[in-house]
Design a protein around this motif. Structure first.
Motif, PDB file in Angstrom:
ATOM      1  N   HIS A   1       9.305  26.344  26.235  1.00  0.00           N
ATOM      2  CA  HIS A   1       9.952  25.985  24.962  1.00  0.00           C
ATOM      3  C   HIS A   1      11.337  26.619  24.833  1.00  0.00           C
ATOM      4  O   HIS A   1      12.170  26.136  24.068  1.00  0.00           O
ATOM      5  CB  HIS A   1       9.061  26.330  23.762  1.00  0.00           C
ATOM      6  N   CYS A   2      11.597  27.690  25.585  1.00  0.00           N
ATOM      7  CA  CYS A   2      12.931  28.290  25.580  1.00  0.00           C
ATOM      8  C   CYS A   2      13.975  27.365  26.210  1.00  0.00           C
ATOM      9  O   CYS A   2      15.176  27.517  25.965  1.00  0.00           O
ATOM     10  CB  CYS A   2      12.913  29.613  26.340  1.00  0.00           C
ATOM     11  N   THR A   3      13.524  26.446  27.039  1.00  0.00           N
ATOM     12  CA  THR A   3      14.461  25.587  27.769  1.00  0.00           C
ATOM     13  C   THR A   3      14.621  24.210  27.138  1.00  0.00           C
ATOM     14  O   THR A   3      15.337  23.366  27.676  1.00  0.00           O
ATOM     15  CB  THR A   3      14.008  25.417  29.236  1.00  0.00           C
TER      16      THR A   3
ATOM     17  N   ILE B   1      16.531  24.443  36.341  1.00  0.00           N
ATOM     18  CA  ILE B   1      15.434  24.763  35.435  1.00  0.00           C
ATOM     19  C   ILE B   1      14.257  23.861  35.795  1.00  0.00           C
ATOM     20  O   ILE B   1      14.386  22.635  35.790  1.00  0.00           O
ATOM     21  CB  ILE B   1      15.826  24.543  33.961  1.00  0.00           C
ATOM     22  N   ILE B   2      13.125  24.472  36.121  1.00  0.00           N
ATOM     23  CA  ILE B   2      11.936  23.707  36.515  1.00  0.00           C
ATOM     24  C   ILE B   2      10.886  23.871  35.423  1.00  0.00           C
ATOM     25  O   ILE B   2      10.316  24.956  35.258  1.00  0.00           O
ATOM     26  CB  ILE B   2      11.382  24.200  37.871  1.00  0.00           C
ATOM     27  N   ARG B   3      10.636  22.824  34.667  1.00  0.00           N
ATOM     28  CA  ARG B   3       9.692  22.861  33.555  1.00  0.00           C
ATOM     29  C   ARG B   3       8.333  22.333  34.015  1.00  0.00           C
ATOM     30  O   ARG B   3       8.262  21.410  34.822  1.00  0.00           O
ATOM     31  CB  ARG B   3      10.216  22.026  32.390  1.00  0.00           C
ATOM     32  N   HIS B   4       7.256  22.898  33.462  1.00  0.00           N
ATOM     33  CA  HIS B   4       5.932  22.398  33.820  1.00  0.00           C
ATOM     34  C   HIS B   4       5.782  20.965  33.325  1.00  0.00           C
ATOM     35  O   HIS B   4       6.092  20.654  32.171  1.00  0.00           O
ATOM     36  CB  HIS B   4       4.830  23.272  33.232  1.00  0.00           C
ATOM     37  N   GLN B   5       5.289  20.108  34.188  1.00  0.00           N
ATOM     38  CA  GLN B   5       5.205  18.684  33.882  1.00  0.00           C
ATOM     39  C   GLN B   5       4.204  18.376  32.773  1.00  0.00           C
ATOM     40  O   GLN B   5       4.284  17.314  32.132  1.00  0.00           O
ATOM     41  CB  GLN B   5       4.830  17.884  35.147  1.00  0.00           C
ATOM     42  N   ASN B   6       3.274  19.289  32.504  1.00  0.00           N
ATOM     43  CA  ASN B   6       2.271  19.061  31.460  1.00  0.00           C
ATOM     44  C   ASN B   6       2.587  19.780  30.153  1.00  0.00           C
ATOM     45  O   ASN B   6       1.751  19.800  29.234  1.00  0.00           O
ATOM     46  CB  ASN B   6       0.886  19.507  31.949  1.00  0.00           C
ATOM     47  N   TYR B   7       3.771  20.353  30.049  1.00  0.00           N
ATOM     48  CA  TYR B   7       4.147  21.077  28.835  1.00  0.00           C
ATOM     49  C   TYR B   7       4.094  20.165  27.613  1.00  0.00           C
ATOM     50  O   TYR B   7       4.559  19.029  27.633  1.00  0.00           O
ATOM     51  CB  TYR B   7       5.554  21.647  28.993  1.00  0.00           C
TER      52      TYR B   7
END
Length: 265
Positions: free
Chosen positions: A71-73, A102-108
């Protein structure tokens, strides 16, 4: 730290804080802490004009990667992100490193904050020192018992009146105990409960907690070999340090495969 009732999006936080000039908050109930004690702590800084401002925390997991809350990104462009390392203050000292990816989790999920984890690849490798060190990740089978003490740190809100914020930009930390998963789920039932990707830490009577501005920072617990392990990532909670509502953290231990896939660690 974010709340399901009032989730601070990055844009909202930046708008309020830039307007007020207040980027100063810290851990609730904590004490000032030297970066040499927690050398894995970093400050995520957003570029605004010619200056950068702290908005979230993060943890060094290697000389090339930082781990933080997804959520910070939100709404964050890589070119506007700087990583401040090696300093106890979020407004001076240390070194600012550019982010490469920036690599975000795909299930976020923005709604539930499930899978609230992201990895930041640095443009340049860190030069490790006594104030810049990686924190170890827990092993998949490592045990962290209920009520064992962990350290949460950051530059987030203290909830103190501004007159008492005598070290406005100093790193702070506080010890909090791991909370039984079933108890925390029951405490947060009115907000939908917590998922297996979450864990809780804090005191039922309140008073000690992470808060807004600490998001993405580390919850470090002592592992089997007596060294700190990154057990949690500051994620969300109902208010800050409120009785019966302890802090909710992303549970790193169940996301090790994803971290390894993205970083090789």
């Amino acid at each position: 730290m974010c709340s399901k009732i009032y989730v601070f999006t990055l844009i909202a936080v930046l708008t309020v804080q830039i307007a007020s000039g207040d980027w100063s908050g810290r851990i609730v109930g904590g004490v000032p802490m030297s970066i040499k004690t927690i050398p894995y702590q970093v400050s995520l800084q957003v570029l605004s004009g010619h200056k950068t401002y702290h908005f979230c925390g993060g943890s060094i997991i290697s000389n090339k990667f930082i781990i933080t809350a997804c959520h910070c990104t939100d709404n964050l462009k890589t070119q506007n992100l700087k990583i401040l390392v090696g300093t106890s203050f979020n407004n001076r000292g240390g070194e600012k490193i550019n982010a490469l990816k920036i690599i975000r989790h795909q299930n976020y999920s923005r709604e539930s904050l499930d899978y609230d984890i992201a990895v930041i690849e640095l443009a340049d490798r860190l030069k490790l020192s006594n104030s810049i060190q990686a924190i170890a990740l827990p092993k998949a089978n490592e045990s962290f018992a209920d009520n064992s003490m962990c350290l949460v740190s950051g530059w987030g809100d203290t909830q103190l009146p501004s007159a008492f914020r005598f070290q406005r930009n100093a790193l702070r930390a506080v010890e909090v105990p791991i909370v039984n998963q079933e108890k925390c789920n029951n405490d947060y039932k009115m907000l939908g409960g917590i998922t297996p990707r979450m864990m809780c830490a804090g005191y039922d009577f309140g008073g000690f907690d992470a808060c807004a501005g600490d998001s993405g920072g580390p919850l470090a617990c002592i592992g089997q070999n007596k060294t700190p392990k990154l057990c949690g990532i500051v994620s969300w909670g109902y208010e800050c340090a409120a009785p019966h509502f302890t802090g909710v953290y992303t549970r790193v231990q169940v996301l090790l495969d994803w971290i390894k896939e993205k970083t090789g660690i």
